[in-house]
Each structure stands twice: as C-alpha cells, then as structure tokens.
Design a protein around this motif. Structure first.
Motif, short mmCIF file in Angstrom:
data_model
loop_
_atom_site.label_atom_id
_atom_site.label_comp_id
_atom_site.label_asym_id
_atom_site.label_seq_id
_atom_site.Cartn_x
_atom_site.Cartn_y
_atom_site.Cartn_z
N GLY A 43 0.81 -1.21 0.00
CA GLY A 43 0.00 0.00 0.00
C GLY A 43 0.84 1.26 0.00
O GLY A 43 0.54 2.22 -0.72
N ALA A 214 -1.21 -5.38 -7.18
CA ALA A 214 -1.51 -6.30 -6.09
C ALA A 214 -1.75 -7.72 -6.61
O ALA A 214 -1.31 -8.70 -6.00
CB ALA A 214 -2.73 -5.81 -5.31
N VAL A 227 -6.24 -2.67 -2.01
CA VAL A 227 -5.06 -1.91 -2.45
C VAL A 227 -5.41 -0.99 -3.60
O VAL A 227 -4.94 0.16 -3.67
CB VAL A 227 -3.92 -2.89 -2.86
CG1 VAL A 227 -2.77 -2.12 -3.50
CG2 VAL A 227 -3.43 -3.67 -1.64
#
Length: 293
Positions: A43, A214, A227
């Motif tokens: 993140g 991700a 994400v």
C-alpha cells in the motif's frame, strides 16, 4: 476564495475526519500489521510510488498551467482518504486492511510527502512551500492520537467517533460541491479540458495500477481490491486544506481546482469500480484466511 470562516470550518472538518480515523484503530491493529507487513508495504509503495509518478506523467503529458500543475502534484502526493474505507466495505474488500493502510499512509506521509514533493517539484520546476505542508501534516497526527485514545478508553465512544469521521469525509465532498463550485462557476467554465482530464484520470489510473500491481504479487482478490481503492482514492479534503492554508489570493483558485474536481470525480469513479467489484464472482473468490494477505 476561501474566507476565514470557511477556513475554520475546513480545519474543524479535517480534525474530525482524522479523529475518526484514529478512533478506528487500536494498538493491536498495529501489532497485527507489523506481524504481516506485506499488504501495508504494498500500500505504501502504491501510494507514494505510483500515485506521484502518475501525477508527474499527467503534468508532462497534458497542457496544464503552472498553478494547475502544482495542484495536480499536491493531490497526487496525498495519503489515502477515509472515503476509501467506505468503498472498500461496499466492494467486499478487506476493511481492516483498508483502515490500516489509510492510517499508515497518513503517518508515513509526514516524512514521505515532503520528500516526494521535493523530487517531483524539482523535476517539473515547480515552486511549492513544503514547510507549510509539513506543519499541517504534523498537526494532523494530533487528532489521530486523540481518536486512538478515545477508542482505548471507551469502545462505544470510539465507534461513534469513527462513524462521525467517515460520514464527515463524505459530507466534506458535498460541502465542496455546494460551496466552492457555484462561486467559481465562471472559472470552471473557462478551465481547459486538460484540467478535467487530469482530475478524472488521477484516481482512475491509480485504481487500475494498484489492482494489477496487487494481483501480480499474488494477493487475495479481496485485498487486491483494497489496495486498488487505497491507491486511487487520495485524501482530497487534506489537499484542499493544505492549499487553503498555504496559498492566498486569487491564485489559490487555480491551485485548488484539481483537488476539488478530483474529489468530485473520484466518487463517481469509485462508485462504478465498486459495482464492478461487487459483481465479480470467480473461482478465486474463496473464503479469505484470517489475516491481511
């Protein structure tokens, strides 16, 4: 453009939003995050790696005036917004991860935002008073800490404070639409298509890249959604506040254009993305293990 009364209201709204963010956390959340930091690390990389670079590309690719370019860069360098927690919930994402990523990006932002702004503002030859931004970010950690304290002292008070912060984040966008847009309608009508393109593309491209990044790292689909939304949904109220407290005069109108328009467009984009995520029903949608990955 933003008078003393509006600045006071703006400061109060931001403080309550950050208070609610802090109230959503407990020390145990940070312990859990440290035990399984992969999701949070992804993140932070998405937030401060991809988003500023996307902003940089938009500024170089589109014919943006300098003031608009400054607003675009500030918007791209902001941490995740609490609005992402709401969209994560409705998109069947990982709400715990979303909240932790939002707070983590905010805390890391005190250090990373000035650095990222220094790098990209230098590359784009833009003048940004970073000292005021640093001071604003440091002050915003105070309501986060107070919110965490309230949550620890009384879970019910913490839950109410958390709800108020999340609700106010949505109300803030409505406040901008009702108060800022009508008074600056002439300015918006004269604004070039490039400003609107930058405002809409920043969040949309961020969500797209965040999700695929991700998934490429083999995260569970629910966490990939989280994400994605955390990457694309920036803290628009914080960007507006920073500009309101940093710049003055009629030029502030141009600096604030992209953050305000972004806050409007990101709700539309995130709503469409949420409907898409909710309809996803593939074999990969298995029960997720009890964790953040």
């Amino acid at each position: 453009m933003v008078g003393p009364f509006e600045q006071a209201i703006l400061a109060l709204m931001i403080a309550v939003i950050m208070l609610g963010m802090g109230a959503s956390l407990t020390p145990r959340d940070f312990v859990l995050a440290l035990k399984r930091p992969k999701g949070l690390a992804i993140g932070v990389v998405s937030q401060y790696g991809f988003m500023p670079f996307i902003g940089f590309l938009l500024i170089t690719a589109l014919p943006l005036p300098e003031a608009i370019a400054v607003g675009t860069l500030i918007m791209a360098c902001m941490p995740g917004g609490t609005t992402s927690n709401i969209f994560t919930y409705f998109s069947k994402g990982n709400l715990a991860l979303s909240v932790l990523m939002t707070v983590t990006s905010t805390i890391f932002g005190v250090l990373l935002i000035p650095i990222v702004l220094l790098v990209y503002a230098g590359a784009l030859d833009l003048e940004i008073p970073r000292e005021n931004i640093i001071a604003t970010l440091v002050l915003l950690l105070v309501p986060v800490a107070i919110g965490m304290t309230l949550r620890k002292m009384n879970a019910n008070v913490g839950a109410v404070t958390e709800f108020m912060g999340s609700a106010l984040a949505v109300f803030f966008i409505v406040f901008l639409i009702v108060s800022w847009i009508p008074r600056n309608w002439g300015f918006l009508m004269e604004t070039t298509w490039a400003t609107y393109a930058a405002s809409a593309a920043l969040g949309l491209v961020g969500i797209f890249i965040g999700y695929n990044f991700a998934r490429a790292l083999k995260l569970h689909p629910r966490n990939a959604r989280t994400v994605a939304l955390e990457t694309g949904i920036q803290n628009g109220p914080l960007a507006v506040a920073i500009i309101a407290f940093t710049f003055s005069g009629t030029e502030a109108q141009s600096y604030m254009a992209v953050p305000v328009l972004y806050s409007l467009f990101i709700v539309i984009v995130s709503t469409c993305v949420t409907f898409y995520f909710r309809r996803a029903n593939t074999a990969a949608e298995q029960a997720m293990p009890d964790g953040l990955l």
